[in-house]
Design a protein around this motif. Structure first.
Motif, short mmCIF file in Angstrom:
data_model
loop_
_atom_site.label_atom_id
_atom_site.label_comp_id
_atom_site.label_asym_id
_atom_site.label_seq_id
_atom_site.Cartn_x
_atom_site.Cartn_y
_atom_site.Cartn_z
N SER A 7 -1.40 28.15 -7.72
CA SER A 7 -0.81 29.40 -8.21
C SER A 7 -0.20 29.26 -9.60
O SER A 7 0.25 30.25 -10.18
N GLY A 8 -0.16 28.04 -10.15
CA GLY A 8 0.40 27.85 -11.47
C GLY A 8 0.68 26.38 -11.73
O GLY A 8 0.68 25.55 -10.82
N LEU A 9 0.92 26.05 -13.01
CA LEU A 9 1.27 24.70 -13.40
C LEU A 9 2.47 24.74 -14.33
O LEU A 9 2.58 25.62 -15.19
N LEU A 10 3.36 23.76 -14.14
CA LEU A 10 4.53 23.61 -15.00
C LEU A 10 4.49 22.21 -15.59
O LEU A 10 4.27 21.23 -14.87
N PHE A 11 4.70 22.11 -16.90
CA PHE A 11 4.68 20.82 -17.58
C PHE A 11 6.05 20.53 -18.18
O PHE A 11 6.64 21.38 -18.86
N GLY A 12 6.54 19.33 -17.94
CA GLY A 12 7.82 18.92 -18.49
C GLY A 12 7.73 18.62 -19.97
O GLY A 12 6.64 18.39 -20.52
N ARG A 13 8.88 18.61 -20.62
CA ARG A 13 8.93 18.16 -22.01
C ARG A 13 8.42 16.73 -22.11
O ARG A 13 8.61 15.93 -21.19
N SER A 14 7.81 16.39 -23.24
CA SER A 14 7.31 15.03 -23.40
C SER A 14 7.34 14.65 -24.88
O SER A 14 7.01 15.46 -25.74
N ASP A 15 7.75 13.41 -25.14
CA ASP A 15 7.63 12.90 -26.50
C ASP A 15 6.41 11.99 -26.62
O ASP A 15 6.24 11.28 -27.61
N ALA A 16 5.54 12.03 -25.59
CA ALA A 16 4.33 11.20 -25.59
C ALA A 16 3.16 11.95 -26.21
O ALA A 16 2.43 11.40 -27.01
N ASN A 17 2.96 13.20 -25.84
CA ASN A 17 1.82 14.03 -26.23
C ASN A 17 1.32 13.80 -27.67
O ASN A 17 1.39 14.68 -28.51
N ARG A 18 0.79 12.62 -27.94
CA ARG A 18 0.30 12.29 -29.28
C ARG A 18 -1.04 12.96 -29.52
O ARG A 18 -2.00 12.73 -28.79
N PRO A 19 -1.15 13.80 -30.55
CA PRO A 19 -2.44 14.47 -30.83
C PRO A 19 -3.54 13.47 -31.15
O PRO A 19 -3.30 12.45 -31.81
N ALA B 280 -5.70 13.09 -25.31
CA ALA B 280 -7.03 12.92 -24.74
C ALA B 280 -6.94 12.37 -23.31
O ALA B 280 -7.66 12.80 -22.41
N ASP B 281 -6.05 11.40 -23.10
CA ASP B 281 -5.89 10.83 -21.76
C ASP B 281 -5.27 11.86 -20.81
O ASP B 281 -5.62 11.92 -19.63
N LEU B 282 -4.35 12.66 -21.32
CA LEU B 282 -3.78 13.73 -20.51
C LEU B 282 -4.87 14.70 -20.08
O LEU B 282 -4.94 15.10 -18.90
#
Length: 338
Positions: free
Chosen positions: A267-279, A248-250
């Motif tokens: 022109s685009g977005l790239l997102f790094g791996r994350s172990d934060a992305n808590r649903p 939600a904060d993301l």
């Protein structure tokens, strides 16, 4: 026009802590990193701020700024690498003497990305989002991390090509030190929304979204001015990584960036791996990426080699990038185009 610093053989590295320093019990990590840099032919000059840490910072904001200002104006120092990131780098921005900064590389990630993005947006000088100093203390570096000197040695007008890693580190295991610092055990797979084969081009900008979002609305976050005055209105290609934000904060942060105009002519977005992305209530990071794709109608790549789940590529703020992703593999060609 973008200015690109040059990394010369045997250059002197200035180590300062514009965010967090290193507590006493971890000083050996610094000393190991210094030795590895010296083995590679670099010289190391240490600031005082790196040896202390208290109240979520290495030292008071003005002290950190004075030390960084001194290193950035010192002709004998060719590269600045903080030990690592932290929490409160943003405190020093108002004390920085951007007009007196010499043309030299700054390398790092996490909270350091606040400094990197601010310097590039304010001055048009390229900065390097990549490894921290303490992650270079191993006997050797993995192929992805080890590219940083080659990237920083690229000359203006030339190009450098990097490829996605073979494996990444799922979790830290400090009780079992690795000769290359990271424990690379999981198969890397770059993913995309909508298309399996993606090509995108643009001027790179980005960093840790937790902290660079706080530049919005400040004199240090004028993306539109940068785009107009330093890169001829070429589209921006954003790379972002999430350290600690819930989904939600993301989402809130990305909407704020969009409303602030940061994604205009993107022109685009790239997102790094994350172990934060808590649903939150079954709301996942993938949901966010799909919504962004629908709203912006630009390619979106995720789980790339960037950020707090190592290893990571070296991304140059201000460079012109051509990125291709196919079958889970990615390539990043950066041209030091003025």
């Amino acid at each position: 026009m973008i200015r690109y610093p040059a990394l010369n053989e045997g250059t002197t590295i200035g180590v300062t802590a514009p965010s967090s320093g290193v507590s006493v019990e971890l000083h050996d990590l610094l000393r190991l990193a210094f030795k590895r840099m010296e083995v590679q032919g670099f010289k190391v000059v240490c600031g005082e701020t790196i040896w202390t840490q208290n109240k979520a910072k290495s030292s008071p904001a003005k002290v950190r700024a004075i030390e960084l200002n001194a290193m950035m104006s010192d002709d004998q120092i060719g590269l600045i690498i903080p030990p690592w990131g932290g929490e409160l780098l943003i405190e020093i921005l108002e004390y920085l003497e951007f007009d007196h900064f010499k043309n030299k590389w700054i390398l790092g990630y996490s909270d350091t990305s606040v400094l990197l993005l601010a310097v590039t947006l304010k001055t048009g000088t390229a900065t390097a989002h990549g490894t921290n100093l303490v992650d270079l203390r191993g006997d050797y570096s993995d192929h992805t991390t080890a590219m940083w000197p080659s990237v920083l040695s690229t000359k203006t007008g030339e190009s450098i090509l990097q490829f996605s890693s073979e494996k990444y580190q799922k979790e830290w295991n400090h009780a079992n030190p690795s000769p290359c610092v990271f424990h690379l055990t999981e198969q890397t797979y770059w993913k995309s929304i909508a298309n399996h084969h993606v090509n995108m081009q643009g001027r790179l900008l980005g960093g840790c979204i937790d902290v660079i979002r706080h530049l919005i609305g400040t004199p240090f976050g004028d993306v539109l001015h940068f785009q107009k005055n330093h890169c001829n209105n070429e589209p921006i290609l954003w790379y972002l990584e999430n350290c600690e934000l819930s989904t939600a904060d993301l989402r809130r942060s990305l909407v704020q960036m969009k409303l602030a105009g940061w994604f205009d002519h993107c022109s685009g977005l790239l997102f790094g791996r994350s172990d934060a992305n808590r649903p939150i209530d079954n709301y996942t990071a993938e949901d966010i990426y799909k919504e962004l794709y629908e709203e912006l109608q630009v390619p979106i790549i995720y789980d790339i080699d960037c950020g707090h789940v190592p290893p990571q590529m070296t991304f140059i703020n201000g460079a012109y990038a051509e990125i291709e992703v196919k079958d889970g593999k990615g390539s990043v060609k950066q041209t030091f185009k003025q």
